[in-house]
Design an enzyme around this catalytic site. Structure first.
Site, PDB file in Angstrom:
ATOM      1  N   LYS A  13       0.842  -1.203   0.000  1.00 10.35           N
ATOM      2  CA  LYS A  13       0.000   0.000   0.000  1.00 10.35           C
ATOM      3  C   LYS A  13       0.877   1.253   0.000  1.00 10.35           C
ATOM      4  CE  LYS A  13      -2.139  -1.171   3.865  1.00 10.35           C
ATOM      5  NZ  LYS A  13      -1.435  -2.441   4.143  1.00 10.35           N
ATOM      6  N   ARG A  88     -10.171   0.117   8.179  1.00  6.51           N
ATOM      7  CA  ARG A  88      -9.618  -1.192   8.477  1.00  6.51           C
ATOM      8  C   ARG A  88     -10.608  -2.072   9.211  1.00  6.51           C
ATOM      9  NH1 ARG A  88      -3.914  -0.324   8.662  1.00  6.51           N
ATOM     10  NH2 ARG A  88      -2.789  -2.107   9.443  1.00  6.51           N
ATOM     11  N   ARG A 123      11.943  -5.304   4.777  1.00  5.11           N
ATOM     12  CA  ARG A 123      11.543  -3.894   4.627  1.00  5.11           C
ATOM     13  C   ARG A 123      12.458  -2.963   5.428  1.00  5.11           C
ATOM     14  NH1 ARG A 123       5.551  -1.792   5.567  1.00  5.11           N
ATOM     15  NH2 ARG A 123       5.743  -2.895   7.554  1.00  5.11           N
ATOM     16  N   ARG A 156      10.900  -1.430  11.131  1.00  5.56           N
ATOM     17  CA  ARG A 156       9.776  -1.140  12.014  1.00  5.56           C
ATOM     18  C   ARG A 156       9.703  -2.177  13.125  1.00  5.56           C
ATOM     19  NH1 ARG A 156       4.548   0.191   8.391  1.00  5.56           N
ATOM     20  NH2 ARG A 156       3.586  -1.226   9.890  1.00  5.56           N
ATOM     21  N   ARG A 167      -0.457  -9.642  12.975  1.00  4.83           N
ATOM     22  CA  ARG A 167      -1.070  -8.611  12.124  1.00  4.83           C
ATOM     23  C   ARG A 167      -1.861  -9.260  10.987  1.00  4.83           C
ATOM     24  NH1 ARG A 167       4.090  -5.466  10.554  1.00  4.83           N
ATOM     25  NH2 ARG A 167       2.716  -4.283   9.168  1.00  4.83           N
TER      26      ARG A 167
HETATM   27  P1  AP5 Z   1       4.739  -1.534   1.940  1.00  5.42           P
HETATM   28  O1  AP5 Z   1       4.424  -0.721   0.730  1.00  5.42           O
HETATM   29  O2  AP5 Z   1       5.432  -0.886   3.076  1.00  5.42           O
HETATM   30  O3  AP5 Z   1       3.431  -2.310   2.428  1.00  5.42           O
HETATM   31  P2  AP5 Z   1       2.150  -1.787   3.194  1.00  5.42           P
HETATM   32  O4  AP5 Z   1       0.969  -2.440   2.549  1.00  5.42           O
HETATM   33  O5  AP5 Z   1       2.146  -0.302   3.291  1.00  5.42           O
HETATM   34  O6  AP5 Z   1       2.400  -2.489   4.596  1.00  5.42           O
HETATM   35  P3  AP5 Z   1       2.310  -1.961   6.091  1.00  5.42           P
HETATM   36  O7  AP5 Z   1       3.037  -2.964   6.935  1.00  5.42           O
HETATM   37  O8  AP5 Z   1       2.697  -0.544   6.194  1.00  5.42           O
HETATM   38  O9  AP5 Z   1       0.777  -2.107   6.318  1.00  5.42           O
HETATM   39  P4  AP5 Z   1       0.031  -2.183   7.642  1.00  5.42           P
HETATM   40  O10 AP5 Z   1      -1.343  -2.007   7.123  1.00  5.42           O
HETATM   41  O11 AP5 Z   1       0.246  -3.375   8.459  1.00  5.42           O
HETATM   42  O12 AP5 Z   1       0.688  -1.028   8.522  1.00  5.42           O
HETATM   43  P5  AP5 Z   1       0.183   0.401   8.925  1.00  5.42           P
HETATM   44  O13 AP5 Z   1       1.334   1.279   9.008  1.00  5.42           O
HETATM   45  O14 AP5 Z   1      -0.985   0.796   8.114  1.00  5.42           O
HETATM   46  O15 AP5 Z   1       5.603  -2.797   1.417  1.00  5.42           O
HETATM   47  C1  AP5 Z   1       6.100  -3.775   2.323  1.00  5.42           C
HETATM   48  C2  AP5 Z   1       7.494  -4.246   1.861  1.00  5.42           C
HETATM   49  O16 AP5 Z   1       7.369  -4.953   0.608  1.00  5.42           O
HETATM   50  C3  AP5 Z   1       8.487  -3.095   1.586  1.00  5.42           C
HETATM   51  O17 AP5 Z   1       9.764  -3.516   1.951  1.00  5.42           O
HETATM   52  C4  AP5 Z   1       8.390  -2.900   0.059  1.00  5.42           C
HETATM   53  O18 AP5 Z   1       9.591  -2.365  -0.485  1.00  5.42           O
HETATM   54  C5  AP5 Z   1       8.145  -4.325  -0.414  1.00  5.42           C
HETATM   55  N1  AP5 Z   1       7.332  -4.385  -1.638  1.00  5.42           N
HETATM   56  C6  AP5 Z   1       6.308  -3.560  -2.000  1.00  5.42           C
HETATM   57  N2  AP5 Z   1       5.795  -3.945  -3.196  1.00  5.42           N
HETATM   58  C7  AP5 Z   1       6.508  -5.057  -3.569  1.00  5.42           C
HETATM   59  C8  AP5 Z   1       6.444  -5.921  -4.702  1.00  5.42           C
HETATM   60  N3  AP5 Z   1       5.555  -5.735  -5.690  1.00  5.42           N
HETATM   61  N4  AP5 Z   1       7.303  -6.951  -4.759  1.00  5.42           N
HETATM   62  C9  AP5 Z   1       8.221  -7.158  -3.767  1.00  5.42           C
HETATM   63  N5  AP5 Z   1       8.340  -6.367  -2.667  1.00  5.42           N
HETATM   64  C10 AP5 Z   1       7.480  -5.328  -2.571  1.00  5.42           C
HETATM   65  O19 AP5 Z   1      -0.387   0.121  10.399  1.00  5.42           O
HETATM   66  C11 AP5 Z   1       0.457  -0.225  11.460  1.00  5.42           C
HETATM   67  C12 AP5 Z   1      -0.348  -0.378  12.748  1.00  5.42           C
HETATM   68  O20 AP5 Z   1      -1.012   0.856  13.051  1.00  5.42           O
HETATM   69  C13 AP5 Z   1      -1.472  -1.413  12.723  1.00  5.42           C
HETATM   70  O21 AP5 Z   1      -0.992  -2.705  13.003  1.00  5.42           O
HETATM   71  C14 AP5 Z   1      -2.397  -0.861  13.817  1.00  5.42           C
HETATM   72  O22 AP5 Z   1      -1.909  -1.168  15.101  1.00  5.42           O
HETATM   73  C15 AP5 Z   1      -2.304   0.636  13.619  1.00  5.42           C
HETATM   74  N6  AP5 Z   1      -3.310   1.175  12.682  1.00  5.42           N
HETATM   75  C16 AP5 Z   1      -3.045   1.809  11.489  1.00  5.42           C
HETATM   76  N7  AP5 Z   1      -4.181   2.140  10.872  1.00  5.42           N
HETATM   77  C17 AP5 Z   1      -5.188   1.710  11.662  1.00  5.42           C
HETATM   78  C18 AP5 Z   1      -6.615   1.755  11.536  1.00  5.42           C
HETATM   79  N8  AP5 Z   1      -7.210   2.299  10.466  1.00  5.42           N
HETATM   80  N9  AP5 Z   1      -7.352   1.204  12.543  1.00  5.42           N
HETATM   81  C19 AP5 Z   1      -6.768   0.664  13.636  1.00  5.42           C
HETATM   82  N10 AP5 Z   1      -5.429   0.587  13.808  1.00  5.42           N
HETATM   83  C20 AP5 Z   1      -4.642   1.106  12.827  1.00  5.42           C
HETATM   84 ZN    ZN Z   2       2.336   1.051   4.925  1.00 10.55          ZN
END
Ligand code: AP5
Ligand code: ZN
Length: 217
Positions: A13, A88, A123, A156, A167
């Site tokens: 994402k 989410r 990552r 992270r 997760r």
């Molecule tokens: P990346 O692009 O970083 O993936 P992402 O989908 O953004 O993953 P996140 O881990 O950030 O998502 P998340 O939803 O768990 O975390 P968030 O910060 O929202 O890519 C991942 C890796 O893969 C990178 O190394 C990248 O280079 C690589 N990659 C990308 N594309 C690729 C490809 N095509 N091929 C190979 N490699 C590739 O949330 C974190 C925490 O915050 C949650 O756990 C929760 O506690 C809280 N939180 C956030 N939002 C909410 C909400 N709305 N409600 C409740 N709690 C929330």
């Molecule tokens: Zn992210």
């Protein structure tokens, strides 16, 4: 243009958000980045959410909904925005629907769980900007350094394998139901509902960007 990027942790994402936000000149609203910034700054919100985030659980709907409502009322959101990691849960999606926040597109990035564990282990992130890299699949120009600022990249806290598994299970329980939620809404009321697009998220970053481009026309 108002968009939602839906997908498991590590689906890509944040990676695709960089391209989309540049292309459409809209801000990226990543609730995860906002919460991590609050933790880093030691704010009251940061103290409240730190433990739950590090364990891979979800922060309460009310905290998130208030945070997002405040954010989208800012002037830079007038021409649209991209939600990354929000909504989410069904109550978060309902809050947008009931608040009359019209969304144009939902893009689901679909990636199997086995691939996710590998992605998150490799990552590296630049915390100040939210830019993301992967040691093998999307490496920075200089190992360990951000391409733009040259600052140190970090891992992270929630990217340890046991936390990633938690997760993923939270994703399947609480977030995956949004796939049906948006698809059924689009079937019932195509006028009001966002357009739904499923993107196969396995392939090179450029391949996925190509699919995103096609979906958004
Ligand atoms: P990346 O692009 O970083 O993936 P992402 O989908 O953004 O993953 P996140 O881990 O950030 O998502 P998340 O939803 O768990 O975390 P968030 O910060 O929202 O890519 C991942 C890796 O893969 C990178 O190394 C990248 O280079 C690589 N990659 C990308 N594309 C690729 C490809 N095509 N091929 C190979 N490699 C590739 O949330 C974190 C925490 O915050 C949650 O756990 C929760 O506690 C809280 N939180 C956030 N939002 C909410 C909400 N709305 N409600 C409740 N709690 C929330
Ligand atoms: Zn992210």
């Amino acid at each position: 243009m108002r968009l939602i990027l839906l997908g498991a942790p590590g689906a890509g994402k944040g990676t695709q958000a960089q391209y989309i936000c540049e292309q459409f000149k809209i801000p990226q609203i990543s609730t995860g980045d906002m919460l991590r910034a609050a933790i880093k700054d030691g704010t009251e919100l940061g103290l409240k959410v730190k433990e739950i985030m590090n364990s891979g659980g979800l922060v309460s709907d009310q905290i998130i909904i208030d945070l997002v409502k405040e954010r989208i009322s800012q002037p830079d959101c007038e021409n649209g925005f991209l939600f990354d990691g929000f909504p989410r849960t069904i109550p978060q999606a309902d809050a947008m629907k009931e608040g009359g926040v019209k969304i144009d597109h939902v893009l689901e990035i679909a990636v199997p769980d086995e691939e996710i564990v590998n992605r998150l282990a490799g990552r590296r992130v630049h915390p100040a900007s939210g830019r993301v890299y992967h040691v093998d699949h999307n490496p920075p120009k200089e190992p360990g350094k951000d391409d733009v600022t040259g600052e140190q990249l970090i891992q992270r806290e929630d990217d340890q394998e046991s936390t990633v598994r938690n997760r993923l299970s939270v994703y399947h329980d609480q977030t995956a139901p949004l796939v049906d939620y948006y698809q059924q809404w689009a079937d019932k009321d195509a006028e009001a509902a966002p357009q739904y697009h499923r993107i196969e998220g396995v392939g090179s970053v450029a391949d996925i960007t190509r699919q995103v481009k096609e979906a958004l026309g």
